[in-house]
Design a protein around this motif. Structure first.
Motif, PDB file in Angstrom:
ATOM      1  N   LYS A  58       0.839  -1.202   0.000  1.00 39.47           N
ATOM      2  CA  LYS A  58       0.000   0.000   0.000  1.00 39.47           C
ATOM      3  C   LYS A  58       0.874   1.252   0.000  1.00 39.47           C
ATOM      4  O   LYS A  58       0.594   2.235  -0.681  1.00 39.47           O
ATOM      5  CB  LYS A  58      -0.906  -0.019   1.229  1.00 39.47           C
TER       6      LYS A  58
ATOM      7  N   LYS B  87       1.447   4.295  -2.861  1.00 41.56           N
ATOM      8  CA  LYS B  87       1.005   5.613  -2.413  1.00 41.56           C
ATOM      9  C   LYS B  87       1.717   6.719  -3.192  1.00 41.56           C
ATOM     10  O   LYS B  87       2.918   6.652  -3.437  1.00 41.56           O
ATOM     11  CB  LYS B  87       1.286   5.767  -0.919  1.00 41.56           C
ATOM     12  N   SER B  88       0.979   7.731  -3.568  1.00 44.20           N
ATOM     13  CA  SER B  88       1.523   8.868  -4.313  1.00 44.20           C
ATOM     14  C   SER B  88       1.687  10.067  -3.382  1.00 44.20           C
ATOM     15  O   SER B  88       0.970  10.193  -2.384  1.00 44.20           O
ATOM     16  CB  SER B  88       0.568   9.226  -5.461  1.00 44.20           C
TER      17      SER B  88
ATOM     18  N   ASP C 217      -1.402  11.972  -2.583  1.00 41.73           N
ATOM     19  CA  ASP C 217      -2.393  11.488  -1.618  1.00 41.73           C
ATOM     20  C   ASP C 217      -2.422  12.337  -0.354  1.00 41.73           C
ATOM     21  O   ASP C 217      -3.424  12.365   0.364  1.00 41.73           O
ATOM     22  CB  ASP C 217      -2.095  10.028  -1.241  1.00 41.73           C
ATOM     23  N   ASP C 218      -1.304  13.029  -0.061  1.00 45.42           N
ATOM     24  CA  ASP C 218      -1.220  13.821   1.168  1.00 45.42           C
ATOM     25  C   ASP C 218      -1.669  15.277   0.974  1.00 45.42           C
ATOM     26  O   ASP C 218      -1.626  16.068   1.919  1.00 45.42           O
ATOM     27  CB  ASP C 218       0.227  13.811   1.695  1.00 45.42           C
TER      28      ASP C 218
ATOM     29  N   GLY D 102      -8.306  14.697  -4.843  1.00 45.58           N
ATOM     30  CA  GLY D 102      -8.872  13.362  -4.727  1.00 45.58           C
ATOM     31  C   GLY D 102      -8.499  12.515  -5.923  1.00 45.58           C
ATOM     32  O   GLY D 102      -7.579  12.839  -6.685  1.00 45.58           O
ATOM     33  N   LYS D 103      -9.241  11.448  -6.108  1.00 44.23           N
ATOM     34  CA  LYS D 103      -8.932  10.496  -7.178  1.00 44.23           C
ATOM     35  C   LYS D 103      -9.061  11.141  -8.559  1.00 44.23           C
ATOM     36  O   LYS D 103      -8.218  10.943  -9.441  1.00 44.23           O
ATOM     37  CB  LYS D 103      -9.873   9.292  -7.061  1.00 44.23           C
TER      38      LYS D 103
ATOM     39  N   LYS E  55      -6.253  13.728  -9.179  1.00 46.13           N
ATOM     40  CA  LYS E  55      -4.981  13.004  -9.297  1.00 46.13           C
ATOM     41  C   LYS E  55      -4.862  12.380 -10.688  1.00 46.13           C
ATOM     42  O   LYS E  55      -3.792  12.427 -11.316  1.00 46.13           O
ATOM     43  CB  LYS E  55      -4.896  11.919  -8.211  1.00 46.13           C
TER      44      LYS E  55
END
Length: 552
Positions: free
Chosen positions: A491, A495-496, A499-500, A505-506, A509
């Motif tokens: 995971k 992670k990109s 993401d932080d 959001g998706k 991104k």
């Protein structure tokens, strides 16, 4: 009472019966030991009920061993191991008479005895076949005239002198050779006799012998023997800890014909002497470990001739022993399970119906996780499995174990009967201290992967039979911890940095990745380029600042 410092047999009695019979190298030392303070439950029970002790002095230990076995068989004391099972195997007996009989019996005294055999029905069928080859009588007393057996070729009618005693005994000897598997010798002997009959023009006798030879050759081809080279042997094994399963496989003429099996609290010597007091001793006994000289002498004294003791390392006998051991393990598992064995061997107050296993998993302290698995009645209960994401910083297995146990038992859910920790002495002591701080007196064992060593705190050691269950719990806890640890690592790898970022959001991104292709190119983009893609000035500013900060 003062006892002699000599070998012998002693009888412990109450007012009405003999309670226990034992043997000793020194009657003085053995009997004095019964009045020590520290006695096991069985011995203490014997002493409590004993009102008198009698003894018989013997010349040596072998005599004492033989006498002990005979007295136990005669008096059957209730505190001695009673080797009784529900299997009574038939034997083939050639009687000691002027004209010997051949019959099926369960009495192994007197006469020449072969067996045991697995089936009385099959044995009678075999005897009928043998009597066709070598006609012998089966009647209890000699009749005054020929019976039906003579007319159908099963008896040579010694009652009416149809055969001389010399010829009759020759038939008996040949039948014994057949039972001993000496077919080649028998065929050669009959062939010589057939040729002599032909030379004397006694063609009727020659034809009869020819038919017997053909029947013998046919019996040789019948595939009812597995390993003829094994001969007559018993394979004797024991499996278990405090309670053991003693299994005896009976092999006759290379064929397994049956077995005896007992669940007992006994040592191997006591079992072996008791068993062979009531059973025939074969040419060879296959065992797991070498027997001491005294026990070998006892077996040879009982049999009346040499007994070969074998501890196989390879080959057919080794495979046969492994088969017997597996059978004993299965029998012990069903008649006296691993949970009961664990309870008795560890000295637990109750059967460990619920066992919880714990393990921690980390690589250089990163993504540290722990697992809790649960076995109920010896089987995995996956609904009671738990994962823990470790909060302890750094590489400290002991601190991680403490954290997991505190988190698990703070809520005081259903408590286990036994806790297993994947680790060594250090892990065990940390677990015990943590549970003690929480006021939980739960038994704990630790199982190290190296040499599968079990560590306990004041508890007794466990047998290989019981250890199998502990290994199963430990391996499942290890597998479950690794599975979760691997999941977290994967995971993290996926992670990109996006993401932080708040507001990304998706969908946003995907827009950024589709336009720029990679984070590296995204970092080189200007604020205006980001605004054009995201269509939101505030979010573009946040993304730009976050990427530049990561870059610096």
């Amino acid at each position: 009472m003062d006892f002699p410092d000599k070998p012998g047999v002693y009888l412990m009695k109450n007012d009405t019966e003999i309670l226990y019979i034992g043997k000793a190298k020194s009657l003085k030392h053995r009997l004095t030991s019964y009045f020590q303070k520290s006695l096991n439950v069985k011995t203490a029970d014997i002493v409590t009920h004993t009102t008198d002790i009698d003894f018989i002095v013997c010349e040596n230990e072998v005599d004492a061993l033989v006498l002990e076995a005979n007295l136990i068989k005669e008096y059957k004391p209730k505190f001695n191991i009673r080797l009784k099972d529900d299997t009574s195997y038939p034997y083939l007996k050639v009687t000691n008479e002027e004209f010997p009989r051949v019959l099926v019996t369960r009495d192994i005294n007197d006469g020449r005895v072969f067996g045991p055999f697995g089936s009385a029905k099959a044995l009678r069928k075999t005897i009928k076949f043998m009597r066709k080859l070598f006609p012998l009588r089966s009647c209890a007393t000699l009749k005054k005239k020929e019976c039906l057996d003579f007319h159908i070729g099963l008896c040579s009618a010694p009652c009416t002198q149809k055969i001389s005693q010399e010829e009759y005994v020759k038939n008996v000897d040949r039948l014994i050779k057949f039972l001993e598997g000496k077919i080649d010798e028998l065929v050669q002997e009959l062939t010589t006799e057939m040729e002599e009959a032909s030379e004397q023009l006694n063609f009727e006798k020659a034809a009869l012998i020819r038919d017997r030879i053909a029947a013998l050759e046919k019996s040789r081809l019948t595939p009812f023997i597995n390993h003829p080279s094994l001969g007559d042997i018993d394979v004797v094994v024991t499996k278990g800890g405090k309670k053991k399963c003693f299994t005896v496989f009976l092999v006759r003429r290379g064929r397994i014909v049956g077995k005896h099996q007992y669940i007992l609290e006994s040592d191997f010597e006591e079992f072996l002497t008791g068993f062979y007091t009531n059973h025939l001793i074969p040419d060879e006994i296959v065992v797991q470990e070498e027997l001491d000289a005294l026990l070998k002498k006892f077996l040879e004294r009982k049999r009346g001739k040499k007994v070969k003791i074998t501890v196989p390392k390879r080959g057919k006998k080794k495979k046969l022993m492994e088969m017997t051991e597996k059978d004993a393990e299965i029998h012990l598992l069903y008649d006296y399970g691993q949970l009961e064995s664990l309870r008795d061997e560890l000295g637990l107050t109750r059967t460990p119906e619920r066992i919880e296993g714990y393990d921690v998993s980390n690589i250089m302290g990163k993504e540290a996780t722990a697992s809790q698995v649960c076995f109920i009645n010896g089987r995995p209960s996956k609904k009671n499995y738990r994962h823990y994401k470790i909060q302890t910083k750094g590489i400290d297995d002991y601190a991680m174990i403490e954290e997991v146990l505190r988190r698990r038992f703070t809520h005081r859910e259903v408590l286990p009967d036994l806790i297993l920790i994947d680790g060594g002495k250090g892990h065990l002591h940390v677990a015990l201290k943590t549970l003690n701080d929480l006021g939980l007196p739960i038994p704990v064992v630790a199982l190290a992967k190296k040499e599968e060593e079990v560590f306990t705190d004041g508890l007794k050691d466990v047998s290989d039979f019981s250890k199998q269950l502990l290994i199963m719990v430990r391996d499942e806890a290890h597998r479950f911890a690794l599975q979760y640890h691997k999941k977290l690592r994967q995971k993290k790898l996926k992670k990109s940095v996006l993401d932080d970022i708040k507001g990304v959001g998706k969908t946003r991104k995907n827009l950024l990745m589709k336009h720029f292709g990679s984070i590296k190119k995204m970092r080189k983009a200007s604020l205006e380029e980001l605004e054009e893609v995201l269509k939101n000035e505030a979010v573009a500013q946040t993304v730009y600042e976050h990427l530049q900060k990561k870059l610096n």
